[in-house]
Design a protein around this motif. Structure first.
Motif, PDB file in Angstrom:
ATOM      1  N   GLY A 813       0.823  -1.201   0.000  1.00  0.00           N
ATOM      2  CA  GLY A 813       0.000   0.000   0.000  1.00  0.00           C
ATOM      3  C   GLY A 813       0.857   1.251   0.000  1.00  0.00           C
ATOM      4  N   TYR A 814       2.104   1.142  -0.489  1.00  0.00           N
ATOM      5  CA  TYR A 814       3.013   2.300  -0.593  1.00  0.00           C
ATOM      6  C   TYR A 814       3.004   2.793  -2.030  1.00  0.00           C
ATOM      7  CZ  TYR A 814       5.465   0.403   3.590  1.00  0.00           C
ATOM      8  OH  TYR A 814       5.814  -0.078   4.813  1.00  0.00           O
ATOM      9  N   SER A 815       2.842   4.087  -2.222  1.00  0.00           N
ATOM     10  CA  SER A 815       2.926   4.625  -3.583  1.00  0.00           C
ATOM     11  C   SER A 815       4.357   4.509  -4.087  1.00  0.00           C
ATOM     12  CB  SER A 815       2.493   6.089  -3.579  1.00  0.00           C
ATOM     13  OG  SER A 815       3.013   6.715  -4.723  1.00  0.00           O
ATOM     14  N   ARG A 816       4.519   3.820  -5.209  1.00  0.00           N
ATOM     15  CA  ARG A 816       5.886   3.622  -5.707  1.00  0.00           C
ATOM     16  C   ARG A 816       6.523   4.933  -6.155  1.00  0.00           C
ATOM     17  NH1 ARG A 816       4.609   0.267 -11.294  1.00  0.00           N
ATOM     18  NH2 ARG A 816       6.439   1.243 -12.197  1.00  0.00           N
ATOM     19  N   ASP A 817       5.687   5.934  -6.460  1.00  0.00           N
ATOM     20  CA  ASP A 817       6.237   7.215  -6.913  1.00  0.00           C
ATOM     21  C   ASP A 817       6.619   8.133  -5.751  1.00  0.00           C
ATOM     22  OD1 ASP A 817       5.864   6.598  -9.629  1.00  0.00           O
ATOM     23  OD2 ASP A 817       3.717   6.969  -9.372  1.00  0.00           O
ATOM     24  N   ASP A 818       6.029   7.916  -4.605  1.00  0.00           N
ATOM     25  CA  ASP A 818       6.231   8.872  -3.512  1.00  0.00           C
ATOM     26  C   ASP A 818       6.944   8.311  -2.287  1.00  0.00           C
ATOM     27  OD1 ASP A 818       4.649  10.790  -4.937  1.00  0.00           O
ATOM     28  OD2 ASP A 818       2.912   9.584  -4.378  1.00  0.00           O
ATOM     29  N   ALA A 819       6.787   7.000  -2.068  1.00  0.00           N
ATOM     30  CA  ALA A 819       7.249   6.439  -0.784  1.00  0.00           C
ATOM     31  C   ALA A 819       8.733   6.684  -0.549  1.00  0.00           C
ATOM     32  CB  ALA A 819       6.956   4.950  -0.738  1.00  0.00           C
ATOM     33  N   GLU A 820       9.536   6.549  -1.621  1.00  0.00           N
ATOM     34  CA  GLU A 820      10.975   6.649  -1.427  1.00  0.00           C
ATOM     35  C   GLU A 820      11.388   8.023  -0.926  1.00  0.00           C
ATOM     36  OE1 GLU A 820      11.149   4.484  -4.929  1.00  0.00           O
ATOM     37  OE2 GLU A 820      12.930   3.344  -4.337  1.00  0.00           O
ATOM     38  N   PRO A 837      11.923  -2.062  -0.216  1.00  0.00           N
ATOM     39  CA  PRO A 837      11.278  -3.188  -0.909  1.00  0.00           C
ATOM     40  C   PRO A 837      11.092  -2.951  -2.408  1.00  0.00           C
ATOM     41  CG  PRO A 837       9.671  -1.950   0.356  1.00  0.00           C
ATOM     42  CD  PRO A 837      11.007  -1.360   0.686  1.00  0.00           C
ATOM     43  N   PHE A 838      11.312  -1.703  -2.859  1.00  0.00           N
ATOM     44  CA  PHE A 838      11.234  -1.457  -4.302  1.00  0.00           C
ATOM     45  C   PHE A 838      12.563  -1.826  -4.982  1.00  0.00           C
ATOM     46  CE2 PHE A 838       7.784   1.284  -2.788  1.00  0.00           C
ATOM     47  CZ  PHE A 838       6.760   0.796  -3.594  1.00  0.00           C
ATOM     48  N   GLN A 839      13.600  -2.028  -4.170  1.00  0.00           N
ATOM     49  CA  GLN A 839      14.893  -2.455  -4.742  1.00  0.00           C
ATOM     50  C   GLN A 839      15.119  -3.943  -4.557  1.00  0.00           C
ATOM     51  OE1 GLN A 839      17.634   0.146  -2.756  1.00  0.00           O
ATOM     52  NE2 GLN A 839      17.585   1.645  -4.396  1.00  0.00           N
ATOM     53  N   THR A 840      14.834  -4.419  -3.364  1.00  0.00           N
ATOM     54  CA  THR A 840      15.064  -5.836  -3.065  1.00  0.00           C
ATOM     55  C   THR A 840      13.749  -6.446  -2.610  1.00  0.00           C
ATOM     56  OG1 THR A 840      17.332  -5.382  -2.453  1.00  0.00           O
ATOM     57  CG2 THR A 840      16.400  -7.407  -1.597  1.00  0.00           C
ATOM     58  N   LEU A 841      13.379  -7.545  -3.235  1.00  0.00           N
ATOM     59  CA  LEU A 841      12.079  -8.155  -2.950  1.00  0.00           C
ATOM     60  C   LEU A 841      11.858  -8.423  -1.469  1.00  0.00           C
ATOM     61  CD1 LEU A 841      11.461 -10.945  -5.592  1.00  0.00           C
ATOM     62  CD2 LEU A 841       9.855  -9.201  -4.840  1.00  0.00           C
ATOM     63  N   ASP A 842      10.695  -8.088  -1.015  1.00  0.00           N
ATOM     64  CA  ASP A 842      10.297  -8.395   0.354  1.00  0.00           C
ATOM     65  C   ASP A 842       9.837  -9.853   0.353  1.00  0.00           C
ATOM     66  OD1 ASP A 842       8.734  -8.467   2.792  1.00  0.00           O
ATOM     67  OD2 ASP A 842       7.006  -8.025   1.518  1.00  0.00           O
ATOM     68  N   ARG A 843      10.748 -10.737   0.755  1.00  0.00           N
ATOM     69  CA  ARG A 843      10.446 -12.172   0.640  1.00  0.00           C
ATOM     70  C   ARG A 843       9.246 -12.594   1.484  1.00  0.00           C
ATOM     71  NH1 ARG A 843      16.182 -15.481   0.210  1.00  0.00           N
ATOM     72  NH2 ARG A 843      17.075 -14.173  -1.419  1.00  0.00           N
ATOM     73  N   ASN A 844       9.127 -11.998   2.677  1.00  0.00           N
ATOM     74  CA  ASN A 844       8.073 -12.462   3.579  1.00  0.00           C
ATOM     75  C   ASN A 844       6.680 -12.049   3.156  1.00  0.00           C
ATOM     76  OD1 ASN A 844       9.817 -13.758   5.249  1.00  0.00           O
ATOM     77  ND2 ASN A 844      10.184 -11.918   6.496  1.00  0.00           N
ATOM     78  N   GLY A 845       6.579 -10.979   2.394  1.00  0.00           N
ATOM     79  CA  GLY A 845       5.253 -10.533   1.968  1.00  0.00           C
ATOM     80  C   GLY A 845       5.062 -10.749   0.485  1.00  0.00           C
TER      81      GLY A 845
END
Ligand code: PEP
Ligand code: MG
Length: 943
Positions: A813-820, A837-845
């Motif tokens: 639920g994080y905006s990929r354009d704004d969260a960073e 998590p936009f760079q490295t996959l969040d394995r658990n979710g």
């Protein structure tokens, strides 16, 4: 009582404590201690020593004092060394001097403390002079101890010693240390002792035991020093390891002209070439070479002066390399013709050298190809594809008189930046002012590392290829030139001169770590070609062979791949596809078709199509776009002849193709104010249309498959263009494998609605053109609902491609354009998220959703092809996850393809099903050194 101290010959005991693991031995006595013990066992000439364990260091950190028994054990060990050497610590007649050096489990070159010549006092000095008859050497050694002890143990500023020495030399008219005579050094000892007293309010300790205790403590403390902590952060070394302390009998390279000291790499750490590369200084102590303060001679020239010691040195180092099956970084001293090895460790190297050494060693049969692939990191491959200076531009700069100097090409790569003469400024301007900085110093010291890391490049006017600046820059992949002696740096006035040219702080220079050349101003850079890097090509070929092996997956289920990952690329245009192929991609995993709509001659047609009020008007505009799209796809198929090409149907919300609403509004208002009427009506209409398209959450609005269902004409045109291009290519003899991808699916009903229409068009084109070729229809998995209903989705979709950019956005639920830019950095800093998590996959979710989607998707359709085309497809950690959960391929930007190929092979090697393990246990971990023993015996016999 705990055992805190181990003697040079107690390696077996350490092994026993470590349960037989060599890694465990290193954890207890540190890498350096383990290496010294290992060499001692193999009869390599190592001066007797003892090692204080990392556990003692950790106990000290906890309690703030030596743990019970440590000091007594040090004294007992000291006695053993006295017995072995026949010398006595603090003795007037035959004194034993020792060094005290840090040595953590993982090498941290120059990050912690070293103190040499411990045990020297006024009384001992007099005794040593009698014993050696060499008063110059004794006073020189003594002044070094006072200086090192003062700066390292008592935290006195270097300048407190450097300045008085400089003025002493100036007064005497000396330029070099070599001109200093015995009585000069004696005088300097007095001056230093005074400086010591001034700075810390105490006399320099005349009790050798006190010196040793304080030195041990200083090494313990240096584990938490600023530079050691910074180094550990950068290298991901745990803070809990602690450092061992090695107390070693001093041997002297500065007793006269039959003495020398040096450091060497068994292969060139910059290029990887198989030649010994090192430097030595006659009549000097080790730190002179490492600090690069005196310009040293090449180690090969030692042959002329000391042929016997040189021969023994070459034999021993060759055996050490063979035994450890890796390039070694050694330190040695020759005392009155006798060679002593002071250290051996795996040498740090540049990315280029890492690749060459790995490939050469595999070709020499020293290691396996699998090991060669494992020895190189994805980051190193990435570094090799970074920009280099353009040859033509460099020649031009030379012609234009911008060439400043040439030094030693210590760490390759091109750096362009603004110069700063100290580490703090280089860091500050890089971090706070976002400048590209170049750190320029006469030479660097461990305190300068933060500036080096922040800078784009490093330049020194002194020092050689093994100087501190060179070693650190190589390790961090920072372009670096050292020993550019034509450059004169005035640190007080903050300027540097090269002949007539004067450069101030903030001026631009270009540093070429590959050739060693330095230029004024900015030189353009160019991308290196992969094809020209033969060893890298070989290594990547081996990596591909590993990934292509059968049965390299742990997960064995119907439909799951048994081979490793393939690497495909995200490419929109034929030129990108060609690059991707030349970088080794074996498919296109994502062609974002909408990118083509933005081209200047197409955008007006696209806008007309969007604004069309009837289906016919829309189709008319689309008919104009069709030939353009057909041409695009034709080029892609041709570039990827024989490989699959996944083309994604239009995805973004349509407003992205329209003029900006605010800007339009401004224009309309301005026209009204100015009373301009021409074109006003069209503009107002356009504004109304754009307003009508406005959505509060466009990324969750009318886009992807939703748009296709609302306006099927667009994707119908696209599918016709794809099939027409594929048919034309087939007729020309090109082997096409088109895969049509529907984006942003959330329910199978969407596919049931749109896919049959599109398939009908495909079939119609094939029959119109009278050709047949295989094709697939599939979908992106970008919405959590699609992932959890994958069994339904797979009834229609023949392939899945994880769009992990959107899947991460929607799952968190994080905006990929704004969260960073808003909170993500804080989240990572605060440890709420381990990584972005936009760079490295969040394995658990997100990763779990993917795993489930593959499991359920293949349960419904075992032959389901699965890939990933989000940014994570080029990230090594994410690639590993894709291997683990059963992806067929990963797709990433063409530039990341080589990195991904290596990462895919690493994933295969690191996750071999247990029975089928093919990697050999690295030989370096075997503790027994028969090979070296034999070698040493051979040398001994020949003597
Ligand atoms: C994705 O969402 O991961 C993806 C590849 O699509 P895009 O980035 O174009 O939304
Ligand atoms: Mg997407």
């Amino acid at each position: 009582m705990s055992k805190w101290v181990y003697l040079y010959n107690e390696v077996k005991e350490v092994e026993k404590r470590a349960g037989g693991s060599w890694d465990g031995v290193k954890s207890i006595v540190g890498g350096k201690g383990a290496g010294l013990m290992d060499m001692t066992r193999a009869n390599v000439p190592v001066p007797p020593f003892f090692t204080v364990t990392t556990e003692a260091c950790n106990a000290y950190q906890k309690a703030g004092k030596f743990p019970a028994g440590l000091w007594e054990q040090e004294l007992t060990a000291l006695k053993a060394i006295e017995k072995k050497t026949g010398k006595k610590f603090g003795d007037k007649k035959n004194p034993l001097l020792v060094s005290c050096r840090s040595g953590a489990k993982f090498s941290m070159p120059g990050m912690m403390n070293t103190i040499l010549n411990i045990g020297l006092t006024d009384v001992v000095a007099e005794g040593m002079i009698k014993e050696t008859g060499n008063d110059r050497f004794v006073w020189d050694s003594y002044r070094r101890l006072v200086e090192m002890f003062g700066t390292v143990v008592m935290d006195i500023e270097d300048e407190a010693f450097e300045h008085p020495l400089a003025s002493f030399k100036e007064k005497k008219g000396y330029k070099l240390d070599i001109e200093m005579r015995a009585e000069d050094w004696k005088e300097v000892v007095g001056i230093y002792k005074e400086a010591y007293k001034q700075a810390c309010g105490q006399e320099f300790p005349q009790d050798p035991n006190k010196q040793l205790a304080l030195a041990t403590e200083a090494v313990f403390k240096s584990w938490n020093g600023k530079r050691a902590v910074a180094y550990r952060r950068k290298e991901g070394i745990s803070d809990t390891l602690g450092t061992a302390v090695n107390i070693c009998t001093m041997v002297f390279g500065n007793m006269g002209d039959d003495c020398a000291t040096g450091v060497a790499f068994t292969r060139n750490p910059s290029t990887g070439e198989k030649v010994m590369m090192g430097e030595y200084l006659l009549n000097a102590q080790g730190e002179d070479v490492v600090a690069g303060i005196r310009n040293a001679d090449e180690v090969a020239n030692l042959k002329k002066y000391m042929p016997k010691a040189y021969k023994q040195f070459m034999e021993i180092t060759a055996r050490l390399e063979k035994h450890y099956t890796d390039m070694q970084d050694v330190e040695f001293t020759i005392e009155r013709g006798t060679l002593w090895m002071l250290q051996t460790r795996v040498g740090k190297r540049t990315a280029k050298a890492a690749v060459k050494i790995a490939v050469d060693m595999a070709n020499e049969g020293l290691i396996t190809r699998d090991q060669a692939v494992q020895r190189v990191t994805p980051d190193q491959v990435d570094a090799l594809l970074h920009p280099q200076f353009d040859d033509a531009a460099m020649n031009l700069a030379e012609k234009e008189g911008k060439f400043l100097a040439k030094g030693v090409n210590a760490s390759p790569g091109a750096a362009v930046g603004q110069i700063y003469f100290d580490a703090d400024k280089a860091e500050q301007y890089a971090k706070e002012h976002k400048q590209d900085t170049i750190m320029v110093r006469p030479f660097t010291k461990p305190d300068d590392v933060h500036g080096m890391i922040a800078a784009k490049g490093v330049l020194t006017s002194e020092g050689g290829a093994t100087s501190h600046a060179a070693v650190v820059a190589r390790q961090f992949g920072i372009p670096c030139v050292v020993g550019a002696s034509a450059i004169k740096i005035d640190l007080e006035k903050r300027v540097m001169h090269v002949g007539e040219t004067v450069l101030n702080e903030g001026d631009w220079i270009s540093v070429d770590g590959t050739t060693g050349k330095v230029f004024a101003g900015k030189i353009p850079t160019s991308e290196p070609s992969l094809e020209e890097q033969k060893e890298l090509m070989t290594l990547l070929k081996w990596a591909d062979e590993i990934s292509a092996r059968k049965n390299v997956r742990e997960e064995v289920r119907p439909g799951y791949p048994t081979r490793g990952l393939q690497v495909w690329a995200n490419a929109d245009y034929p030129k990108d596809a060609r690059r991707a192929r030349s970088y080794g991609a074996v498919g296109i995993g994502l062609c974002r078709t909408e990118h083509m709509f933005f081209e200047p001659e197409r955008l007006p047609i696209v806008q007309r199509m969007i604004l069309a009020e009837s289906s016919e008007a829309r189709t008319d505009a689309l008919n104009l776009l069709l030939p353009h799209q057909r041409k695009d796809f034709d080029g892609l198929f041709e570039a990827m002849d024989g490989f699959p090409v996944i083309i994604r149907l239009i995805d973004p919300p349509l407003h992205e193709f329209m003029p900006d609403e605010e800007k339009l509004m401004e224009e309309v208002i301005t026209m009204h104010v100015k009373g301009e009427t021409e074109g006003l009506e069209e503009k107002e209409k356009l504004l109304a249309a754009v307003k009508g398209m406005h959505e509060s959450n466009p990324m969750m609005g009318l886009r992807g498959v939703r748009l296709s269902i609302s306006m099927p004409e667009i994707v119908e045109m696209q599918v016709r263009a794809i099939f027409e291009a594929a048919a034309d290519c087939t007729l020309r003899g090109v082997k096409v494998k088109p895969e049509i991808m529907i984006p942003l699916t959330g329910t199978v009903k969407e596919l049931e609605w749109i896919q049959p229409r599109l398939e009908r068009i495909g079939k119609a084109v094939m029959s119109e053109k009278k050709v047949k070729f295989a094709y697939k229809f599939g979908t992106m998995i970008e919405i959590p609902r699609a992932a959890v209903t994958a069994d339904h989705i797979a009834t229609k979709a023949q392939f899945f491609s994880f769009g992990t950019n959107d899947l991460t956005q929607m799952t968190f639920g994080y905006s990929r354009d704004d969260a960073e830019r808003n909170f993500l950095i804080t989240y990572v800093q605060e440890g709420i998220l381990v990584k972005n998590p936009f760079q490295t996959l969040d394995r658990n979710g997100v990763g779990k959703l993917m795993k489930n989607a593959i499991f359920e998707g293949r349960a419904a359709r075992p032959e389901l092809e699965v890939g990933i085309c989000g940014e994570h497809g080029g990230d090594p950690e994410s690639i590993e996850w894709c291997h683990m959960i059963g992806n067929n391929y990963v797709s990433c930007s063409p530039f990341r393809v080589p990195v991904a190929r290596l990462a895919a092979a690493h994933a295969a090697l690191n996750h071999m099903p247990v029975k089928k393990a093919v990697t050999k246990k690295p030989a370096a971990k075997k503790p027994v050194k028969k090979v070296v023993k034999k070698a040493v015996k051979k040398v001994a016999k020949k003597k």
